[in-house]
Motif scaffolding. Structure first.
Motif, short mmCIF file in Angstrom:
data_model
loop_
_atom_site.label_atom_id
_atom_site.label_comp_id
_atom_site.label_asym_id
_atom_site.label_seq_id
_atom_site.Cartn_x
_atom_site.Cartn_y
_atom_site.Cartn_z
N LEU A 1 -32.52 -32.57 80.19
CA LEU A 1 -32.61 -34.00 79.85
C LEU A 1 -31.31 -34.53 79.25
O LEU A 1 -31.16 -35.73 79.09
N GLY A 2 -30.40 -33.66 78.88
CA GLY A 2 -29.25 -34.07 78.08
C GLY A 2 -28.04 -34.51 78.88
O GLY A 2 -28.01 -34.45 80.11
N GLY A 3 -27.03 -34.97 78.15
CA GLY A 3 -25.75 -35.30 78.74
C GLY A 3 -25.70 -36.69 79.34
O GLY A 3 -26.10 -36.88 80.49
N GLY A 4 -25.20 -37.66 78.59
CA GLY A 4 -25.00 -38.99 79.11
C GLY A 4 -26.18 -39.93 78.93
O GLY A 4 -26.00 -41.15 78.86
N ASN A 5 -27.37 -39.41 78.89
CA ASN A 5 -28.54 -40.24 78.67
C ASN A 5 -28.60 -40.73 77.22
O ASN A 5 -27.92 -40.20 76.34
N LYS A 6 -29.45 -41.72 76.98
CA LYS A 6 -29.67 -42.22 75.62
C LYS A 6 -31.14 -42.03 75.27
O LYS A 6 -31.87 -42.97 74.98
N LEU A 7 -31.57 -40.79 75.34
CA LEU A 7 -32.97 -40.45 75.11
C LEU A 7 -33.19 -40.02 73.67
O LEU A 7 -32.27 -39.54 73.00
N SER A 8 -34.41 -40.17 73.23
CA SER A 8 -34.82 -39.64 71.93
C SER A 8 -36.00 -38.72 72.17
O SER A 8 -37.01 -39.14 72.75
N PHE A 9 -35.86 -37.50 71.72
CA PHE A 9 -36.93 -36.52 71.89
C PHE A 9 -37.76 -36.48 70.62
O PHE A 9 -37.26 -36.16 69.55
N VAL A 10 -39.03 -36.86 70.74
CA VAL A 10 -39.90 -36.91 69.56
C VAL A 10 -41.09 -36.00 69.77
O VAL A 10 -41.65 -35.91 70.86
N GLU A 11 -41.49 -35.32 68.70
CA GLU A 11 -42.61 -34.40 68.80
C GLU A 11 -43.94 -35.08 68.54
O GLU A 11 -45.00 -34.53 68.82
N GLY A 12 -43.91 -36.28 67.98
CA GLY A 12 -45.15 -37.00 67.73
C GLY A 12 -45.78 -36.58 66.41
O GLY A 12 -45.44 -35.55 65.81
N LYS A 13 -46.74 -37.37 65.95
CA LYS A 13 -47.39 -37.09 64.68
C LYS A 13 -48.44 -36.00 64.78
O LYS A 13 -48.60 -35.18 63.88
N ASN A 14 -49.16 -35.99 65.87
CA ASN A 14 -50.24 -35.01 66.02
C ASN A 14 -49.95 -34.08 67.18
O ASN A 14 -50.20 -34.40 68.33
N THR A 15 -49.35 -32.94 66.88
CA THR A 15 -48.99 -31.98 67.92
C THR A 15 -49.80 -30.70 67.83
O THR A 15 -49.48 -29.71 68.48
N THR A 16 -50.85 -30.72 67.03
CA THR A 16 -51.66 -29.51 66.83
C THR A 16 -52.22 -28.97 68.13
O THR A 16 -52.20 -27.76 68.38
N ASN A 17 -52.72 -29.86 68.97
CA ASN A 17 -53.36 -29.44 70.21
C ASN A 17 -52.46 -29.58 71.42
O ASN A 17 -52.91 -29.49 72.55
N VAL A 18 -51.16 -29.81 71.18
CA VAL A 18 -50.21 -29.98 72.27
C VAL A 18 -49.51 -28.65 72.54
O VAL A 18 -48.98 -28.02 71.63
N THR A 19 -49.51 -28.24 73.79
CA THR A 19 -48.87 -26.98 74.18
C THR A 19 -47.70 -27.27 75.09
O THR A 19 -47.88 -27.74 76.22
N PHE A 20 -46.48 -27.02 74.61
CA PHE A 20 -45.30 -27.17 75.44
C PHE A 20 -45.34 -26.10 76.52
O PHE A 20 -45.84 -24.99 76.27
N PRO A 21 -44.85 -26.39 77.74
CA PRO A 21 -44.89 -25.37 78.81
C PRO A 21 -44.38 -24.02 78.32
O PRO A 21 -43.18 -23.88 78.01
N PRO A 22 -45.24 -23.02 78.22
CA PRO A 22 -44.88 -21.78 77.53
C PRO A 22 -43.88 -20.90 78.27
O PRO A 22 -43.24 -20.06 77.65
N GLN A 23 -43.74 -21.08 79.59
CA GLN A 23 -42.87 -20.18 80.36
C GLN A 23 -41.48 -20.76 80.59
O GLN A 23 -40.73 -20.28 81.44
N ILE A 24 -41.10 -21.79 79.79
CA ILE A 24 -39.76 -22.36 79.90
C ILE A 24 -38.71 -21.27 79.69
O ILE A 24 -38.74 -20.52 78.73
N GLN A 25 -37.75 -21.19 80.65
CA GLN A 25 -36.67 -20.23 80.54
C GLN A 25 -35.35 -20.90 80.15
O GLN A 25 -34.53 -20.31 79.45
#
Length: 426
Positions: free
Chosen positions: A330-354
């Motif tokens: 997602l990086g490099g040149g973009n103007k993005l903001s990565f936010v985890e949010g207030k309630n991430t207890t039940n959120v599962t980031f893709p576990p097999q990210i390499q």
């Protein structure tokens, strides 16, 4: 292989398949030429125990051949490079072409030839498969090959110094399913006749010098298309969007459009590519927010939107829908903001990210989900506002589960057999 074995006494043999055996770098015996009745010969191998050395000149004695397969490579474990271990003299190749005039399948992928292509290849009018991937070929590509109307697969990828143009006559190859010319020095414009190839399944034109302004939507006319790679050319692509019939799109699985001067917003018809596995839009001029529909493409294993002009917020909950992701950029040149949010207890980031690239994402600390990425090997997070490095980093960097967090992501950090839209085995 012992040249004295009784195999070479079987003079009536018509088919011989020795693929994927343990020949431990031995040479192909010259006595292979004794099997004069052979119609099908396969000695291909992908691994450490492949054949090595020079292909014997006696191979050209096999005048009855219909198919010949010498594909051979070894993977260098540290850098994912392919090492060729068979060599073929161009004089032997010319003799083979002259004598085996009925050839239908000729596969020499990864066999070092180090020569220009013999123009006599155009005399093999029965050819259906012609594969010379990564053979160190150079010079002008024989334009007559595009007139071999029986071709279903044409693979000359990764020869670097092979050059030429795509003639309008390519539109006559109506049986063509696989076309791989990536990693060469082809130039000129892509002819409109290419879009007549209704049976085309995979098209790889990456890393050449193709130029011109071209509607990306034109490729959607290829109704069988699964794999498309136009990256790293001098093309200027644009999407008309409104003219696209989204109810009749091809079953695209790989879409690689890195550095194609693609302007405007991300094309909306992508939302209908439900079979998409890889989407690479890196280093274009895309603007606006990342559309939510991208996070509905649940079959994505690779997503690269880096080095554009995208803006807006990316929430962890959005990415959690892409549970098959192994690579995210997602990086490099973009103007993005990565936010985890207030309630991430039940959120599962893709576990097999390499591989994970979050450069310039306005991070003020290491994202809390990173310690849970057990498969992570590459982490790239420059140009953020991180002030402290968490202690758990140092407990992970020496393990097999986490490392190289300071190294840039390899944008092609995907399994070796998936690094091209055209499979290595074709």
């Amino acid at each position: 292989m012992d040249p004295n074995i009784t195999l070479f006494s079987l003079v009536h043999l018509q088919s011989l398949d020795l693929s994927d055996n343990h020949f431990n770098h031995s040479q192909i015996p010259a006595r292979i030429g004794d099997l004069s009745q052979l119609r099908h010969l396969n000695v291909s191998h992908f691994g450490e125990t492949t054949f090595s050395g020079e292909v014997p000149t006696q191979i050209s004695h096999l005048s009855n051949l219909l198919s010949l397969d010498f594909r051979s490579y070894i993977v260098a474990p540290l850098d994912n490079l392919l090492i060729n271990h068979l060599q073929l003299k161009v004089s032997t190749l010319k003799s083979l072409i002259q004598n085996s005039t009925r050839l239908e399948q000729l596969r020499l992928n990864f066999v070092t030839i180090s020569s220009s292509l013999p123009h006599t290849l155009t005399n093999l009018t029965s050819l259906q498969t012609l594969s010379f991937r990564q053979c160190e070929l150079y010079g002008e590509f024989p334009i007559g090959i595009f007139s071999l109307v029986n071709l279903t697969s044409l693979n000359f990828a990764r020869n670097q110094n092979l050059q030429g143009t795509l003639p309008a006559s390519i539109g006559n190859l109506t049986n063509l399913a696989y076309l791989a010319l990536g990693g060469n020095s082809f130039h000129g414009e892509i002819p409109q006749s290419l879009f007549r190839l209704e049976n085309l399944v995979a098209l790889d034109l990456t890393s050449n010098f193709f130029k011109g302004r071209l509607a990306l939507d034109m490729f959607l006319k290829l109704r069988m298309l699964k794999d498309l790679d136009l990256s790293l050319n001098k093309l200027t692509l644009f999407s008309q969007n409104r003219t696209v019939n989204v109810t009749n799109l091809p079953p695209i699985q790989w879409l690689e459009l890195s550095r194609c001067n693609l302007n405007g917003e991300i094309p909306t018809w992508i939302m209908n590519l439900t079979t998409l596995n890889l989407l690479n839009l890196h280093n274009n001029n895309l603007q606006g927010e990342i559309p939510y529909f991208l996070f509905k493409l649940e079959n994505l294993t690779g997503l690269d939107l880096g080095a554009n002009m995208l803006e807006g917020q990316i929430e962890l909950g959005m990415l959690s829908q892409l549970q098959k992701l192994t690579y995210l950029g997602l990086g490099g040149g973009n103007k993005l903001s990565f936010v985890e949010g207030k309630n991430t207890t039940n959120v599962t980031f893709p576990p097999q990210i390499q591989s994970l690239e979050l450069g310039s994402c306005n991070l003020v600390h290491f994202p809390n989900f990173i310690p849970h990425l057990q498969e992570l090997t590459d982490l790239f997070i420059p140009l953020n506002s991180i002030k402290t490095i968490p202690s758990w980093i140092w407990n992970k960097t020496n393990s097999s589960e986490f490392g190289n967090f300071q190294q840039p992501v390899n944008r092609r950090n995907i399994p070796l057999d998936m690094q091209s839209t055209i499979p290595y085995i074709s």
